[in-house]
Design an enzyme around this catalytic site. Structure first.
Site, mmCIF file in Angstrom:
data_model
loop_
_atom_site.group_PDB
_atom_site.id
_atom_site.type_symbol
_atom_site.label_atom_id
_atom_site.label_comp_id
_atom_site.label_asym_id
_atom_site.label_seq_id
_atom_site.Cartn_x
_atom_site.Cartn_y
_atom_site.Cartn_z
ATOM 1 N N GLN A 1 -4.310 27.561 -35.775
ATOM 2 C CA GLN A 1 -2.932 27.896 -36.162
ATOM 3 C C GLN A 1 -2.113 28.467 -35.012
ATOM 4 O O GLN A 1 -0.897 28.616 -35.130
ATOM 5 C CB GLN A 1 -2.936 28.906 -37.316
ATOM 6 C CG GLN A 1 -3.491 28.339 -38.608
ATOM 7 C CD GLN A 1 -3.395 29.355 -39.725
ATOM 8 O OE1 GLN A 1 -4.252 30.215 -39.858
ATOM 9 N NE2 GLN A 1 -2.347 29.274 -40.522
ATOM 10 N N GLY B 1 -4.812 36.370 -43.019
ATOM 11 C CA GLY B 1 -5.831 35.625 -42.299
ATOM 12 C C GLY B 1 -5.163 34.701 -41.304
ATOM 13 O O GLY B 1 -4.011 34.287 -41.513
ATOM 14 N N CYS C 1 -0.040 29.629 -46.908
ATOM 15 C CA CYS C 1 -0.606 29.518 -45.570
ATOM 16 C C CYS C 1 0.510 29.693 -44.552
ATOM 17 O O CYS C 1 1.606 29.161 -44.740
ATOM 18 C CB CYS C 1 -1.236 28.134 -45.405
ATOM 19 S SG CYS C 1 -1.959 27.849 -43.788
ATOM 20 N N LEU C 2 0.234 30.432 -43.482
ATOM 21 C CA LEU C 2 1.261 30.649 -42.451
ATOM 22 C C LEU C 2 1.713 29.329 -41.814
ATOM 23 O O LEU C 2 2.824 29.246 -41.303
ATOM 24 C CB LEU C 2 0.739 31.602 -41.368
ATOM 25 C CG LEU C 2 0.464 33.049 -41.807
ATOM 26 C CD1 LEU C 2 -0.166 33.835 -40.665
ATOM 27 C CD2 LEU C 2 1.734 33.726 -42.299
ATOM 28 N N HIS D 1 -10.512 29.779 -47.282
ATOM 29 C CA HIS D 1 -9.279 29.194 -46.752
ATOM 30 C C HIS D 1 -9.341 29.120 -45.219
ATOM 31 O O HIS D 1 -9.008 28.093 -44.618
ATOM 32 C CB HIS D 1 -8.081 30.036 -47.219
ATOM 33 C CG HIS D 1 -6.750 29.602 -46.696
ATOM 34 N ND1 HIS D 1 -5.755 29.107 -47.516
ATOM 35 C CD2 HIS D 1 -6.226 29.592 -45.439
ATOM 36 C CE1 HIS D 1 -4.694 28.805 -46.763
ATOM 37 N NE2 HIS D 1 -4.951 29.106 -45.508
ATOM 38 N N GLU D 2 -9.775 30.227 -44.594
ATOM 39 C CA GLU D 2 -9.804 30.266 -43.125
ATOM 40 C C GLU D 2 -10.883 29.344 -42.549
ATOM 41 O O GLU D 2 -10.643 28.667 -41.540
ATOM 42 C CB GLU D 2 -10.024 31.706 -42.628
ATOM 43 C CG GLU D 2 -8.900 32.680 -42.984
ATOM 44 C CD GLU D 2 -7.502 32.171 -42.665
ATOM 45 O OE1 GLU D 2 -7.319 31.491 -41.638
ATOM 46 O OE2 GLU D 2 -6.580 32.443 -43.468
ATOM 47 N N HIS E 1 -9.717 25.913 -42.421
ATOM 48 C CA HIS E 1 -8.882 25.655 -41.231
ATOM 49 C C HIS E 1 -9.758 25.204 -40.060
ATOM 50 O O HIS E 1 -9.370 24.322 -39.297
ATOM 51 C CB HIS E 1 -8.156 26.932 -40.790
ATOM 52 C CG HIS E 1 -6.821 27.134 -41.438
ATOM 53 N ND1 HIS E 1 -5.789 26.247 -41.308
ATOM 54 C CD2 HIS E 1 -6.343 28.147 -42.199
ATOM 55 C CE1 HIS E 1 -4.724 26.703 -41.971
ATOM 56 N NE2 HIS E 1 -5.040 27.855 -42.533
HETATM 57 NI NI NI Z 1 -3.858 29.069 -43.738
#
Ligand code: NI
Length: 169
Positions: free
Chosen positions: A50, A45, A92-93, A134-135, A138
């Site tokens: 991000q 995701g 998470c990235l 989660h997304e 963000h």
């Molecule tokens: Ni994330």
């Protein structure tokens, strides 16, 4: 085009995003770039903040290229219902090397628009439910480390500060 992924510490990650209002070629190109960036980073995701873009837009593919039907482009998404609970490990990235157990809804339904502006709904369970939540977090400026206890968060923040000092963040 592959974007650089913004890491924790950049204020854009903790700021609520602006709704998408133009469903044009520019948006389609941005979505393509988000897929490319997400796959390159081995993520399932990716949310627009991000990559430094404060817009209400995210892409999710929990199958990681295995199932084309598992690819979701979510423009202006909103969780409209949730059911049950699950606790599981999350990463998470934007927080490389950081993992923690996070409790989230077992099932959730999201209403969103596609890249052309058409409204649709998606219901996810287990991993997809976790990913969607989660997304969307963000897009509200909330990172998963703010969904765990303060004690655990402090430990992780200490680890991040060490990595930052070592120039490894
Ligand atoms: Ni994330």
């Amino acid at each position: 085009m592959i974007y650089k992924i913004v890491k924790y510490g950049d204020p854009i990650l903790e700021k609520p995003t602006e709704p998408v209002t133009e469903f044009d070629d520019k948006l389609a190109k941005l979505v393509d770039d988000m897929w490319e960036t997400m796959y390159e980073a081995h993520g399932v995701g990716l949310a627009a903040p991000q990559i430094g873009i404060s817009k209400r837009l995210t892409v999710v593919d929990c199958s990681f290229k295995e199932d084309p039907k598992a690819k979701y482009v979510l423009v202006n998404p909103k969780i409209i219902s949730t059911e049950g609970k699950q606790t599981g490990s999350e990463g998470c990235l934007s927080l490389p090397e950081i993992r923690a157990d996070v409790t989230r809804a077992m099932k959730c339904t999201v209403r969103a628009q596609d890249v052309k502006g058409k409204t649709f709904e998606v219901t996810g369970e287990e991993l997809l439910s976790r990913c969607l939540q989660h997304e969307i977090d963000h897009l509200d400026g909330k990172l998963f480390i703010f969904r765990i206890s303060a004690l655990k968060r402090d430990l992780l923040l200490r680890k991040i500060r060490k990595l930052q000092k070592a120039g490894e963040w």
